[in-house]
Design a protein around this motif. Sequence first.
Motif, PDB file in Angstrom:
ATOM      1  N   ILE A   7       1.074  -1.348   0.376  1.00 18.85           N
ATOM      2  CA  ILE A   7      -0.071   0.069  -0.335  1.00 18.85           C
ATOM      3  C   ILE A   7       0.941   0.981  -0.230  1.00 18.85           C
ATOM      4  CG2 ILE A   7      -1.989   1.274   1.761  1.00 18.85           C
ATOM      5  CD1 ILE A   7      -2.986  -1.273   1.892  1.00 18.85           C
ATOM      6  N   GLN A   8       1.830   1.662   0.751  1.00 14.33           N
ATOM      7  CA  GLN A   8       2.639   2.621   0.726  1.00 14.33           C
ATOM      8  C   GLN A   8       3.795   2.476  -0.751  1.00 14.33           C
ATOM      9  OE1 GLN A   8       2.784   3.891   4.175  1.00 14.33           O
ATOM     10  NE2 GLN A   8       4.305   5.429   2.761  1.00 14.33           N
ATOM     11  N   ILE A   9       3.859   1.789  -1.241  1.00 14.71           N
ATOM     12  CA  ILE A   9       4.660   1.393  -2.260  1.00 14.71           C
ATOM     13  C   ILE A   9       3.648   2.397  -3.276  1.00 14.71           C
ATOM     14  CG2 ILE A   9       5.383   0.022  -4.165  1.00 14.71           C
ATOM     15  CD1 ILE A   9       6.846  -1.184  -2.434  1.00 14.71           C
ATOM     16  N   ILE A  10       2.437   1.797  -3.923  1.00 16.86           N
ATOM     17  CA  ILE A  10       1.073   2.878  -4.186  1.00 16.86           C
ATOM     18  C   ILE A  10       1.221   3.670  -4.099  1.00 16.86           C
ATOM     19  CG2 ILE A  10      -1.080   2.017  -5.037  1.00 16.86           C
ATOM     20  CD1 ILE A  10      -0.799  -0.951  -5.005  1.00 16.86           C
ATOM     21  N   GLU A  11       0.617   4.477  -2.931  1.00 14.48           N
ATOM     22  CA  GLU A  11       0.998   5.741  -2.139  1.00 14.48           C
ATOM     23  C   GLU A  11       1.869   6.683  -2.771  1.00 14.48           C
ATOM     24  OE1 GLU A  11       0.094   5.192   1.681  1.00 14.48           O
ATOM     25  OE2 GLU A  11      -2.345   5.041   1.745  1.00 14.48           O
ATOM     26  N   ASN A  12       3.287   5.836  -2.979  1.00 12.58           N
ATOM     27  CA  ASN A  12       4.437   6.343  -3.007  1.00 12.58           C
ATOM     28  C   ASN A  12       4.796   6.590  -4.970  1.00 12.58           C
ATOM     29  OD1 ASN A  12       4.621   7.506  -0.573  1.00 12.58           O
ATOM     30  ND2 ASN A  12       6.109   5.527  -0.349  1.00 12.58           N
ATOM     31  N   LEU A  13       4.253   6.278  -5.821  1.00 20.31           N
ATOM     32  CA  LEU A  13       4.143   6.168  -6.877  1.00 20.31           C
ATOM     33  C   LEU A  13       3.878   7.365  -7.945  1.00 20.31           C
ATOM     34  CD1 LEU A  13       2.574   2.813  -8.055  1.00 20.31           C
ATOM     35  CD2 LEU A  13       4.844   3.794  -7.864  1.00 20.31           C
ATOM     36  N   LYS A  14       3.033   8.162  -6.766  1.00 22.15           N
ATOM     37  CA  LYS A  14       2.600   9.873  -7.826  1.00 22.15           C
ATOM     38  C   LYS A  14       2.595   9.438  -9.509  1.00 22.15           C
ATOM     39  CE  LYS A  14       4.968  12.044  -3.573  1.00 22.15           C
ATOM     40  NZ  LYS A  14       5.189  12.883  -3.289  1.00 22.15           N
ATOM     41  N   GLY A  15       3.494  10.210  -9.757  1.00 22.60           N
ATOM     42  CA  GLY A  15       3.590  10.313 -11.050  1.00 22.60           C
ATOM     43  C   GLY A  15       3.717   9.079 -12.248  1.00 22.60           C
ATOM     44  N   ARG A  16       4.083   8.166 -11.674  1.00 15.84           N
ATOM     45  CA  ARG A  16       4.528   6.964 -12.391  1.00 15.84           C
ATOM     46  C   ARG A  16       3.442   5.568 -12.328  1.00 15.84           C
ATOM     47  NH1 ARG A  16       9.316   4.889 -13.564  1.00 15.84           N
ATOM     48  NH2 ARG A  16       8.409   3.356 -13.374  1.00 15.84           N
ATOM     49  N   GLU A  20       3.054   2.793 -13.776  1.00 18.40           N
ATOM     50  CA  GLU A  20       2.472   0.784 -13.845  1.00 18.40           C
ATOM     51  C   GLU A  20       0.931   0.551 -13.674  1.00 18.40           C
ATOM     52  OE1 GLU A  20       5.183  -0.528 -12.085  1.00 18.40           O
ATOM     53  OE2 GLU A  20       6.644   1.645 -12.143  1.00 18.40           O
ATOM     54  N   GLU A  21      -0.133   1.488 -13.947  1.00 14.95           N
ATOM     55  CA  GLU A  21      -1.370   0.800 -13.870  1.00 14.95           C
ATOM     56  C   GLU A  21      -1.511  -0.080 -15.224  1.00 14.95           C
ATOM     57  OE1 GLU A  21      -3.432   3.832 -13.238  1.00 14.95           O
ATOM     58  OE2 GLU A  21      -4.246   3.821 -11.190  1.00 14.95           O
ATOM     59  N   LYS A  22      -0.493   0.348 -16.434  1.00 15.61           N
ATOM     60  CA  LYS A  22      -0.086  -0.141 -17.687  1.00 15.61           C
ATOM     61  C   LYS A  22       0.696  -1.148 -18.035  1.00 15.61           C
ATOM     62  CE  LYS A  22      -1.440   4.547 -20.601  1.00 15.61           C
ATOM     63  NZ  LYS A  22      -0.661   5.116 -21.000  1.00 15.61           N
ATOM     64  N   LYS A  23       1.335  -1.380 -17.245  1.00 15.63           N
ATOM     65  CA  LYS A  23       2.214  -2.406 -17.458  1.00 15.63           C
ATOM     66  C   LYS A  23       1.564  -3.488 -16.483  1.00 15.63           C
ATOM     67  CE  LYS A  23       6.809  -3.154 -15.497  1.00 15.63           C
ATOM     68  NZ  LYS A  23       8.007  -3.072 -15.169  1.00 15.63           N
ATOM     69  N   ALA A  24       0.824  -3.330 -15.674  1.00 15.80           N
ATOM     70  CA  ALA A  24       0.569  -4.894 -13.946  1.00 15.80           C
ATOM     71  C   ALA A  24      -0.708  -4.527 -15.379  1.00 15.80           C
ATOM     72  CB  ALA A  24      -0.893  -4.062 -13.190  1.00 15.80           C
ATOM     73  N   TYR A  33      -2.399  -3.757  -6.797  1.00 15.72           N
ATOM     74  CA  TYR A  33      -1.989  -4.147  -5.427  1.00 15.72           C
ATOM     75  C   TYR A  33      -0.832  -5.798  -6.104  1.00 15.72           C
ATOM     76  CZ  TYR A  33      -1.769  -5.796  -1.175  1.00 15.72           C
ATOM     77  OH  TYR A  33      -1.557  -6.876   0.551  1.00 15.72           O
ATOM     78  N   ALA A  34      -2.174  -6.484  -6.610  1.00  7.16           N
ATOM     79  CA  ALA A  34      -1.854  -7.887  -7.586  1.00  7.16           C
ATOM     80  C   ALA A  34      -0.748  -8.069  -7.750  1.00  7.16           C
ATOM     81  CB  ALA A  34      -2.456  -8.090  -8.353  1.00  7.16           C
ATOM     82  N   TYR A  35       0.045  -6.462  -9.039  1.00  9.46           N
ATOM     83  CA  TYR A  35       1.006  -6.838  -9.908  1.00  9.46           C
ATOM     84  C   TYR A  35       2.715  -6.433  -8.774  1.00  9.46           C
ATOM     85  CZ  TYR A  35       4.561  -3.976 -12.938  1.00  9.46           C
ATOM     86  OH  TYR A  35       5.166  -3.951 -12.996  1.00  9.46           O
ATOM     87  N   PHE A  36       2.327  -5.261  -7.645  1.00  4.04           N
ATOM     88  CA  PHE A  36       3.152  -5.546  -6.634  1.00  4.04           C
ATOM     89  C   PHE A  36       3.487  -6.370  -5.200  1.00  4.04           C
ATOM     90  CE2 PHE A  36       3.037  -0.788  -8.479  1.00  4.04           C
ATOM     91  CZ  PHE A  36       3.969  -0.979  -8.368  1.00  4.04           C
ATOM     92  N   GLU A  37       2.207  -7.380  -5.268  1.00  2.00           N
ATOM     93  CA  GLU A  37       2.630  -8.628  -4.454  1.00  2.00           C
ATOM     94  C   GLU A  37       3.638  -9.555  -5.544  1.00  2.00           C
ATOM     95  OE1 GLU A  37      -1.142 -10.473  -1.578  1.00  2.00           O
ATOM     96  OE2 GLU A  37      -1.814 -10.572  -4.307  1.00  2.00           O
ATOM     97  N   ASP A  38       3.223  -9.587  -6.971  1.00  2.00           N
ATOM     98  CA  ASP A  38       3.733 -10.882  -7.529  1.00  2.00           C
ATOM     99  C   ASP A  38       5.303  -9.847  -7.491  1.00  2.00           C
ATOM    100  OD1 ASP A  38       3.077 -12.939  -9.106  1.00  2.00           O
ATOM    101  OD2 ASP A  38       4.494 -11.838 -10.797  1.00  2.00           O
TER     102      ASP A  38
END
Length: 74
Positions: A7-16, A20-24, A33-38
Amino acid sequence: MRNQEIIQIIENLKGRRNYEEKKASKLGFNSLYAYFEDKILKEKKANEDIKKELEEIKVNSKLKNKQKKSCSCC
């Protein structure tokens, strides 16, 4: 239960975040969440594999050293 680290990683993405959503979604994940968990699980597995390889190398080198020292002719 949600992992606070993810959750902290997702909150700190800001401009990226859009990137990251497109990549996921391209990789077939339903959410960031599922992408970063993996991604985190893969990193942990890779680290464990590296540690195992290093331990095997250490054990093998110790065995080789013992074999060299046991020779009585030298």
